[in-house]
Scaffold this motif. Sequence first.
Motif, short mmCIF file in Angstrom:
data_model
loop_
_atom_site.label_atom_id
_atom_site.label_comp_id
_atom_site.label_asym_id
_atom_site.label_seq_id
_atom_site.Cartn_x
_atom_site.Cartn_y
_atom_site.Cartn_z
N ALA A 1 -4.37 12.45 -96.97
CA ALA A 1 -3.08 11.95 -96.50
C ALA A 1 -2.88 12.23 -95.01
CB ALA A 1 -1.95 12.59 -97.29
N GLY A 2 -3.44 13.35 -94.53
CA GLY A 2 -3.29 13.70 -93.13
C GLY A 2 -4.29 13.02 -92.22
N GLY A 3 -5.19 12.22 -92.77
CA GLY A 3 -6.18 11.50 -91.97
C GLY A 3 -7.35 12.34 -91.50
N GLU A 4 -7.49 13.57 -92.05
CA GLU A 4 -8.55 14.46 -91.59
C GLU A 4 -9.96 13.97 -91.94
OE1 GLU A 4 -8.14 17.09 -89.66
OE2 GLU A 4 -5.99 16.65 -89.59
N LEU A 5 -10.04 13.16 -93.00
CA LEU A 5 -11.35 12.66 -93.43
C LEU A 5 -11.59 11.22 -92.96
CD1 LEU A 5 -11.41 13.99 -97.11
CD2 LEU A 5 -12.11 15.16 -95.00
N ALA B 1 -7.49 19.98 -105.69
CA ALA B 1 -6.83 18.67 -105.61
C ALA B 1 -5.75 18.67 -104.54
CB ALA B 1 -6.25 18.31 -106.97
N VAL B 2 -5.00 19.76 -104.47
CA VAL B 2 -3.95 19.87 -103.45
C VAL B 2 -4.57 19.76 -102.05
CG1 VAL B 2 -2.21 21.40 -102.43
CG2 VAL B 2 -2.41 21.21 -104.92
N HIS B 3 -5.66 20.47 -101.86
CA HIS B 3 -6.35 20.48 -100.55
C HIS B 3 -6.90 19.09 -100.22
CE1 HIS B 3 -8.42 22.23 -97.16
NE2 HIS B 3 -9.60 21.83 -97.61
N ALA B 4 -7.55 18.44 -101.19
CA ALA B 4 -8.12 17.12 -100.94
C ALA B 4 -7.05 16.11 -100.59
CB ALA B 4 -8.91 16.65 -102.17
N ARG B 5 -5.92 16.17 -101.31
CA ARG B 5 -4.83 15.23 -101.02
C ARG B 5 -4.28 15.44 -99.62
NH1 ARG B 5 1.01 14.55 -102.32
NH2 ARG B 5 1.32 12.33 -102.79
N GLU B 6 -4.13 16.69 -99.21
CA GLU B 6 -3.62 16.97 -97.87
C GLU B 6 -4.58 16.44 -96.80
OE1 GLU B 6 -3.16 21.18 -97.93
OE2 GLU B 6 -1.17 21.13 -98.88
N LEU B 7 -5.88 16.62 -97.02
CA LEU B 7 -6.86 16.13 -96.05
C LEU B 7 -6.84 14.61 -95.95
CD1 LEU B 7 -9.93 18.42 -96.85
CD2 LEU B 7 -8.42 18.57 -94.86
N LEU C 1 -4.41 10.88 -105.02
CA LEU C 1 -5.16 11.06 -103.78
C LEU C 1 -5.02 9.88 -102.82
CD1 LEU C 1 -8.51 12.52 -105.19
CD2 LEU C 1 -6.69 13.79 -104.04
N LEU C 2 -4.97 8.65 -103.37
CA LEU C 2 -5.06 7.46 -102.52
C LEU C 2 -3.75 6.70 -102.36
CD1 LEU C 2 -8.52 5.91 -103.44
CD2 LEU C 2 -7.91 7.43 -101.56
N GLY C 3 -2.73 7.01 -103.18
CA GLY C 3 -1.44 6.35 -103.00
C GLY C 3 -1.31 5.07 -103.81
N ASP C 4 -0.48 4.18 -103.34
CA ASP C 4 -0.10 3.00 -104.11
C ASP C 4 -1.27 2.03 -104.26
OD1 ASP C 4 2.50 3.88 -104.42
OD2 ASP C 4 3.21 2.83 -102.62
#
Length: 372
Positions: free
Chosen positions: A149-153, A141-147, A202-205
Amino acid sequence: MSSTPTRPRAAVVGTGSIVTGSHLPALRAHSDRIELRAAVDVDPPRLAAFRAEAAATGMDVEGYTDFDAMLDEVRPDLVLIGTPPSLHRSQTVAALKAGAWVLCEKPLCLSLAEYDEIAAAEETSGTYASVVFQHRYGSGAVHARELIAGGELGAPRVAHCQTTWHRDSAYYAVPWRGRWESEGGGPTMGHGIHQFDLLLHLLGDWTEVRAMAARLVHATESEDVSTALVRFGNGALATVVNSVLSPDEVSRIRVDCADATVELTHLYGHSNGDWVYTPAPHVDSGRVDAWRTHAADVPSSHAAQLGVLLDAYERGVRPPGSGSDARRTLEFAAALYKSAFTGQPVLAGEIAAGDPYYQAMHGSHPDWSPQR
């Protein structure tokens, strides 16, 4: 000569299955950082059994049947709460006022009004209350959120959040289950909240909810199934399903982004292998390899969340899963109920003091208010 630092003192409240099966192992995993000093339960035999189990692994735990007496005598630094939901608000506030941090099972409380009471107690005491949302803290989950939020996906576009579980009539024979005043709601509050909290993480507000709910099988005050359509601030659209009527049980989150789909399928906990990344046709293999790289495989668990909370405690900063971060998830549940019961869309921030759904998830709706 240097002295050994004193470990913070912890106490558990409630010694049933969630504390014995999840919180006690978490405390054992972090025994070099925190000391379990006390346990509270109104059932003396259950309390004695818990103390014996703790003692078998070298933990000398004092037993109390009175929560306030424990707070006065032990003065814990951290209180872990695993009692029925109707007790969470009062026990959390009492612990905060006694100067302790709190880690409480979901839901932290039964309404936004209760949540704001907890926030006021935090402000007065300078301590913090976190809710157990352990699925956020696994390395996947930590990894998915970073990806994400960072726009990697790429930009998130479509998401699905599914908690389709099964609970029979024996489950609801427990007196406090299925009642608004003691559980706060049905599978929206008691089951699906873990998955949609992770979705929001994962997706924010979120900005808008349109929902439906029903009692299809169980003779409960609250629902046994709910569904929602959700709009997020980043433009993504999502579906959310919360059910206790589903023979084939599964928990699932899927997020379709511009460059990849990320999907998590599990039941009650996940590890790295439960996360799958599917690239869009235009994505090169080098990017895909980076998506699938994890520093370590840390399963989602109470131990993982407790470690993060202790990190915050040692730094003296607000822990994740508290404050406005946790309130957003509870507000989502309130909005789902309000939309389902009124048939109208609900916007983020709409449910405030004076709104009946601020005081209770059922909103005193005539078809859904508590049975008398």
